[in-house]
Design an enzyme around this catalytic site. Structure first.
Site, PDB file in Angstrom:
ATOM      1  N   CYS A  94     -53.358 -25.060 -31.349  1.00 12.39           N
ATOM      2  CA  CYS A  94     -53.590 -25.171 -29.839  1.00 12.39           C
ATOM      3  C   CYS A  94     -52.317 -24.934 -29.114  1.00 12.39           C
ATOM      4  CB  CYS A  94     -54.307 -26.638 -29.700  1.00 12.39           C
ATOM      5  SG  CYS A  94     -55.043 -26.754 -28.042  1.00 12.39           S
ATOM      6  N   HIS A 175     -58.095 -27.482 -33.124  1.00 12.98           N
ATOM      7  CA  HIS A 175     -57.334 -28.552 -34.158  1.00 12.98           C
ATOM      8  C   HIS A 175     -57.728 -28.832 -35.417  1.00 12.98           C
ATOM      9  CE1 HIS A 175     -54.762 -29.759 -30.700  1.00 12.98           C
ATOM     10  NE2 HIS A 175     -55.677 -29.586 -29.752  1.00 12.98           N
ATOM     11  N   GLU A 177     -56.312 -30.494 -37.601  1.00 10.09           N
ATOM     12  CA  GLU A 177     -55.986 -31.700 -37.937  1.00 10.09           C
ATOM     13  C   GLU A 177     -56.652 -32.946 -37.398  1.00 10.09           C
ATOM     14  OE1 GLU A 177     -53.743 -31.347 -34.014  1.00 10.09           O
ATOM     15  OE2 GLU A 177     -54.888 -29.906 -35.297  1.00 10.09           O
TER      16      GLU A 177
END
Length: 228
Positions: A94, A175, A177
């Site tokens: 991002c 994202h 994660e």
């Protein structure tokens, strides 16, 4: 493998990506840029990227061109150019993808189609070969990057490019994660952005739980490909 994680915001978490690197036995060193929740004030002192085998850049609520963060964005751009010259692979997530694109000659600006929530992306054949999958991936961005000169676009959405490869580097707009714990950290600082975008925090958390297993597997495959 020695890996540098650069977290820009005080409440940034590594979630699925952190666990994927741990599963590979990586020695992860964490560098925190901003230490005050919701504050753009950060340290311009960054580690030497050539001391690491890989660098991972996490997200931020700030824009790359925001004057409030120029005091650490400019040194980070120089750090990324140093990593590029040395051939140290960088993965940006991002904001991390946006600052990586900027360091390599691309640009970042407001998108007419901001994305918040779990979204699928359109993957090019080159993206499939690079290990990019359609998702859904967690999106939380109001800016978008352009693909740097000489780089290859790997995926896109209505908001713009979603992934690019530039030599050993991988820039992502989404994202990988993101899990419940990561989102809980962001909401400490960024609930205003979520509300302004018309989203409900509880629903976003529930979706993170529903996608948890698949998102973890996608992130692990992505990290394995990046780690080589």
């Amino acid at each position: 493998m020695r890996v540098l994680f650069v977290h820009h915001d005080a409440n940034s978490g590594d979630g699925h990506v952190g666990r994927a690197f741990s599963a590979l036995g990586a020695d992860v060193v964490v560098h925190q840029v901003c230490t005050g929740p919701g504050s753009p004030v950060g340290s311009p002192d960054l580690p030497d990227p050539t001391a690491f085998d890989r660098v991972v850049l996490f997200g931020s609520r700030w824009s790359v061109d925001d004057p409030a963060v120029a005091h650490w964005v400019e040194p980070e751009l120089e750090m990324l150019r140093s990593a590029d010259r040395a051939g140290v692979p960088v993965m940006g997530l991002c904001f991390g993808g946006q600052i990586l694109a900027t360091a390599l000659g691309g640009s970042v600006g407001r998108t007419a189609h901001p994305e918040v929530g779990w979204c699928r992306v359109d993957v090019a054949p080159e993206g499939e070969a690079a290990g990019i999958e359609p998702g859904p991936w967690l999106q939380w961005h109001f800016d978008a990057f352009t693909v740097p000169p000489g780089a290859t676009e790997l995926a896109r959405s209505i908001a713009g490019p979603q992934a690019f490869a530039a030599g050993p580097h991988l820039g992502l707009q989404f994202h990988p994660e993101a899990d419940r714990a990561v989102l809980e950290g962001w909401i400490v600082d960024d609930l205003d952005q979520l509300v302004d975008a018309g989203h409900d925090a509880a629903s976003l958390m529930d979706e993170a739980d529903a996608h948890h297993v698949d998102a973890a597997e996608r992130a692990a495959r992505l990290v394995r490909r990046f780690a080589g």
